[in-house]
Motif scaffolding. Structure first.
Motif, PDB file in Angstrom:
ATOM      1  N   GLY A 165      16.228  -4.272   2.894  1.00 24.86           N
ATOM      2  CA  GLY A 165      17.588  -3.644   2.421  1.00 24.86           C
ATOM      3  C   GLY A 165      18.547  -4.896   1.731  1.00 24.86           C
ATOM      4  O   GLY A 165      19.554  -4.427   1.651  1.00 24.86           O
ATOM      5  N   CYS A 166      17.906  -5.943   1.334  1.00 29.57           N
ATOM      6  CA  CYS A 166      18.967  -6.927   0.926  1.00 29.57           C
ATOM      7  C   CYS A 166      19.165  -6.702  -0.539  1.00 29.57           C
ATOM      8  O   CYS A 166      18.253  -6.395  -1.515  1.00 29.57           O
ATOM      9  N   ALA A 167      20.476  -6.309  -0.790  1.00 29.14           N
ATOM     10  CA  ALA A 167      20.804  -6.028  -2.101  1.00 29.14           C
ATOM     11  C   ALA A 167      20.679  -7.232  -3.263  1.00 29.14           C
ATOM     12  O   ALA A 167      20.597  -6.991  -4.469  1.00 29.14           O
ATOM     13  N   VAL A 168      20.981  -8.360  -2.513  1.00 29.60           N
ATOM     14  CA  VAL A 168      20.772  -9.437  -3.429  1.00 29.60           C
ATOM     15  C   VAL A 168      19.477  -9.539  -3.978  1.00 29.60           C
ATOM     16  O   VAL A 168      19.154  -9.768  -5.377  1.00 29.60           O
ATOM     17  N   GLN A 169      18.463  -9.589  -3.231  1.00 34.39           N
ATOM     18  CA  GLN A 169      17.042  -9.555  -3.619  1.00 34.39           C
ATOM     19  C   GLN A 169      16.861  -8.276  -4.589  1.00 34.39           C
ATOM     20  O   GLN A 169      15.979  -8.437  -5.678  1.00 34.39           O
ATOM     21  N   ALA A 170      17.370  -7.143  -4.456  1.00 35.58           N
ATOM     22  CA  ALA A 170      17.116  -5.943  -5.376  1.00 35.58           C
ATOM     23  C   ALA A 170      17.618  -6.229  -6.570  1.00 35.58           C
ATOM     24  O   ALA A 170      17.174  -5.831  -7.777  1.00 35.58           O
ATOM     25  N   ALA A 171      19.141  -7.036  -6.435  1.00 38.35           N
ATOM     26  CA  ALA A 171      19.598  -7.557  -8.204  1.00 38.35           C
ATOM     27  C   ALA A 171      18.780  -8.389  -8.743  1.00 38.35           C
ATOM     28  O   ALA A 171      18.541  -8.261 -10.009  1.00 38.35           O
ATOM     29  N   VAL A 172      17.679  -9.258  -7.839  1.00 37.69           N
ATOM     30  CA  VAL A 172      17.023 -10.268  -8.769  1.00 37.69           C
ATOM     31  C   VAL A 172      15.753  -9.191  -9.196  1.00 37.69           C
ATOM     32  O   VAL A 172      15.484  -9.427 -10.482  1.00 37.69           O
ATOM     33  N   ASP A 173      15.359  -8.349  -8.493  1.00 36.58           N
ATOM     34  CA  ASP A 173      14.219  -7.774  -9.070  1.00 36.58           C
ATOM     35  C   ASP A 173      14.665  -6.697 -10.137  1.00 36.58           C
ATOM     36  O   ASP A 173      13.725  -6.541 -11.123  1.00 36.58           O
ATOM     37  N   ALA A 174      16.169  -6.482 -10.310  1.00 40.89           N
ATOM     38  CA  ALA A 174      16.349  -5.582 -11.505  1.00 40.89           C
ATOM     39  C   ALA A 174      16.791  -6.498 -12.623  1.00 40.89           C
ATOM     40  O   ALA A 174      17.201  -6.006 -13.551  1.00 40.89           O
ATOM     41  N   GLY A 175      16.611  -7.729 -12.372  1.00 42.76           N
ATOM     42  CA  GLY A 175      17.063  -8.595 -13.543  1.00 42.76           C
ATOM     43  C   GLY A 175      18.644  -8.981 -13.699  1.00 42.76           C
ATOM     44  O   GLY A 175      19.005  -9.570 -14.899  1.00 42.76           O
ATOM     45  N   ASP A 176      19.251  -8.585 -12.648  1.00 40.28           N
ATOM     46  CA  ASP A 176      20.973  -8.986 -12.732  1.00 40.28           C
ATOM     47  C   ASP A 176      21.258 -10.294 -12.325  1.00 40.28           C
ATOM     48  O   ASP A 176      22.552 -10.667 -12.446  1.00 40.28           O
ATOM     49  N   ILE A 177      20.428 -10.781 -11.255  1.00 38.32           N
ATOM     50  CA  ILE A 177      20.766 -12.112 -10.696  1.00 38.32           C
ATOM     51  C   ILE A 177      19.433 -12.891 -11.226  1.00 38.32           C
ATOM     52  O   ILE A 177      18.532 -12.586 -11.078  1.00 38.32           O
ATOM     53  N   SER A 178      19.756 -14.068 -11.515  1.00 34.49           N
ATOM     54  CA  SER A 178      18.689 -15.220 -11.833  1.00 34.49           C
ATOM     55  C   SER A 178      17.769 -15.489 -10.622  1.00 34.49           C
ATOM     56  O   SER A 178      18.260 -15.923  -9.335  1.00 34.49           O
ATOM     57  N   GLY A 217      28.837 -20.081  -1.914  1.00 32.86           N
ATOM     58  CA  GLY A 217      28.999 -20.917  -3.192  1.00 32.86           C
ATOM     59  C   GLY A 217      28.202 -20.452  -4.216  1.00 32.86           C
ATOM     60  O   GLY A 217      28.015 -21.021  -5.317  1.00 32.86           O
ATOM     61  N   PHE A 218      27.518 -19.255  -4.290  1.00 27.76           N
ATOM     62  CA  PHE A 218      26.830 -18.612  -5.299  1.00 27.76           C
ATOM     63  C   PHE A 218      27.679 -17.323  -5.688  1.00 27.76           C
ATOM     64  O   PHE A 218      27.552 -16.132  -5.033  1.00 27.76           O
ATOM     65  N   ARG A 219      28.519 -17.717  -6.760  1.00 33.04           N
ATOM     66  CA  ARG A 219      29.629 -16.327  -6.929  1.00 33.04           C
ATOM     67  C   ARG A 219      28.768 -15.223  -7.392  1.00 33.04           C
ATOM     68  O   ARG A 219      29.435 -14.073  -7.149  1.00 33.04           O
ATOM     69  N   GLU A 220      27.861 -14.923  -7.966  1.00 32.87           N
ATOM     70  CA  GLU A 220      27.028 -13.866  -8.440  1.00 32.87           C
ATOM     71  C   GLU A 220      26.417 -13.165  -7.239  1.00 32.87           C
ATOM     72  O   GLU A 220      26.191 -11.687  -7.552  1.00 32.87           O
ATOM     73  N   PHE A 221      26.346 -13.580  -6.090  1.00 34.58           N
ATOM     74  CA  PHE A 221      25.947 -12.891  -5.003  1.00 34.58           C
ATOM     75  C   PHE A 221      26.848 -11.936  -4.373  1.00 34.58           C
ATOM     76  O   PHE A 221      26.630 -10.903  -3.614  1.00 34.58           O
ATOM     77  N   ALA A 222      28.292 -12.159  -4.373  1.00 31.56           N
ATOM     78  CA  ALA A 222      29.525 -11.480  -3.907  1.00 31.56           C
ATOM     79  C   ALA A 222      29.495  -9.967  -3.743  1.00 31.56           C
ATOM     80  O   ALA A 222      29.497  -9.468  -2.812  1.00 31.56           O
ATOM     81  N   ASP A 223      29.166  -9.398  -4.824  1.00 28.44           N
ATOM     82  CA  ASP A 223      29.513  -8.006  -5.079  1.00 28.44           C
ATOM     83  C   ASP A 223      28.176  -7.458  -4.409  1.00 28.44           C
ATOM     84  O   ASP A 223      28.384  -6.133  -3.769  1.00 28.44           O
ATOM     85  N   TYR A 224      27.188  -7.972  -4.519  1.00 23.44           N
ATOM     86  CA  TYR A 224      25.927  -7.309  -4.194  1.00 23.44           C
ATOM     87  C   TYR A 224      25.726  -7.304  -2.595  1.00 23.44           C
ATOM     88  O   TYR A 224      25.021  -6.726  -1.933  1.00 23.44           O
ATOM     89  N   ALA A 225      26.299  -8.649  -2.045  1.00 20.22           N
ATOM     90  CA  ALA A 225      25.973  -8.887  -0.796  1.00 20.22           C
ATOM     91  C   ALA A 225      26.724  -7.747  -0.095  1.00 20.22           C
ATOM     92  O   ALA A 225      26.322  -7.481   1.396  1.00 20.22           O
TER      93      ALA A 225
END
Length: 319
Positions: free
Chosen positions: A282-295, A259-267
């Motif tokens: 090794g969670c890529a979603v958390q890494a995307a948050v840390d990089a500012g790519d996901i809220s 249900g969180f569309r922005e997670f898909a590619d990173y997951a």
């Protein structure tokens, strides 16, 4: 002028000879007001084996005399919006919707967490989602900044956002543009002005309500009815008072991330294929948050909802 029907024109009979296609435009208990492709309306009762009807369902019915009918079959649904009943079991509220319009307003103060829940429902139905800021003429310097910031977060997810009000000429044009080619339902908190939007979109709303009540023979239209209306500018609108609040208790927590569309590619890049995006290494979603790519707020919202669903497992029978 005959009423328009979203059903494709066809003969009102099937290979069975006595079955006819129809669209449920109002559902109440085991009964429903059904519209035929020709625009005629009649009251129908469902067979006992049919236990889950919803406004928007395509059905087949057979004549039962005195202008009545019997619902013989519910045709496959493209989508369904559910809500829990008094025991926490999911029940269909509206079917074959392809657009969820999430209505918010300056007052009551909009909450991003509630919007997240509606967006999850839309993603999983699946249906397009859009945000409708109603009463936009009531924005003030005190609330404008926070509301704009919240809307910008959702716009970044490619979710359409329109600002409307019912006081100014042509102020509904952005909304009618969204509605014209879809079957939509308005959802949102009490007090955001869904009823005023329905009345503005359907200038003869009260007359239409009276016509539907007369056609159904059920008396006055009640606030608990879910009803489908054909919009004069095209598209269909389902009006339901059953979506003032929205919970996801019926959802399997393993579906939540979808249900969180922005997670898909990173997951797909997570170290573990079954990563829950909680605290796994090794969670890529958390890494995307840390990089500012996901809220960061969206990830926190996901984690809170996951914890709530996990706590609710096994206890749905208590609701």
């Amino acid at each position: 002028m005959p009423r328009r029907s979203p059903l494709k024109p066809r003969a009102e009979s099937s290979a069975d000879g006595d079955r006819h296609p129809g669209l449920i435009i109002r559902h109440h208990g085991r009964g429903a007001l059904v519209e035929t492709p020709a625009g005629n309306r009649l009251e129908c009762t469902a067979r006992k084996r049919i236990r889950d009807l919803a406004c928007g369902d395509r059905i087949e019915w057979s004549p039962a005399g005195d202008g009545q009918g019997v619902i013989e079959q519910v045709l496959p649904r493209r989508s369904v919006l559910t809500r829990p009943d008094h025991r926490g079991r999911p029940r269909a509220l509206a079917a074959n919707i392809d657009q969820l319009l999430i209505v918010l307003a300056p007052e009551p103060e909009p909450t991003a967490a509630l919007i997240d829940r509606y967006l999850i429902a839309a993603e999983l139905m699946p249906a397009r989602a859009a945000l409708v800021l109603n009463k936009s003429d009531r924005l003030t310097p005190a609330n404008r900044t926070d509301i704009d910031r919240m809307l910008d977060e959702f716009s970044a997810l490619e979710i359409p956002v329109v600002r409307v009000n019912t006081r100014e000429a042509n102020a509904l044009t952005p909304l009618t543009g969204l509605l014209s080619t879809h079957t939509s339902i308005l959802v949102g908190q009490s007090g955001v002005g869904k009823s005023s939007l329905v009345n503005a979109l359907l200038p003869e709303h009260e007359l239409r309500v009276g016509e539907l009540s007369e056609a159904s023979g059920q008396g006055r239209h009640t606030t608990s009815d879910t009803t489908l209306y054909h919009l004069p500018g095209g598209g269909d609108l389902i009006d339901s008072p059953g979506v003032r609040d929205f919970h996801l208790w019926h959802l399997d927590k393993t579906e939540l991330a979808q249900g969180f569309r922005e997670f898909a590619d990173y997951a797909q890049q997570c170290r573990f294929h079954n990563c829950r995006h909680l605290n796994e290494p090794g969670c890529a979603v958390q890494a995307a948050v840390d990089a500012g790519d996901i809220s960061a707020r969206r990830l926190e919202s996901y984690r809170k909802l996951y914890a709530q669903l996990e706590a609710a497992e096994g206890r749905l029978g208590d609701y």
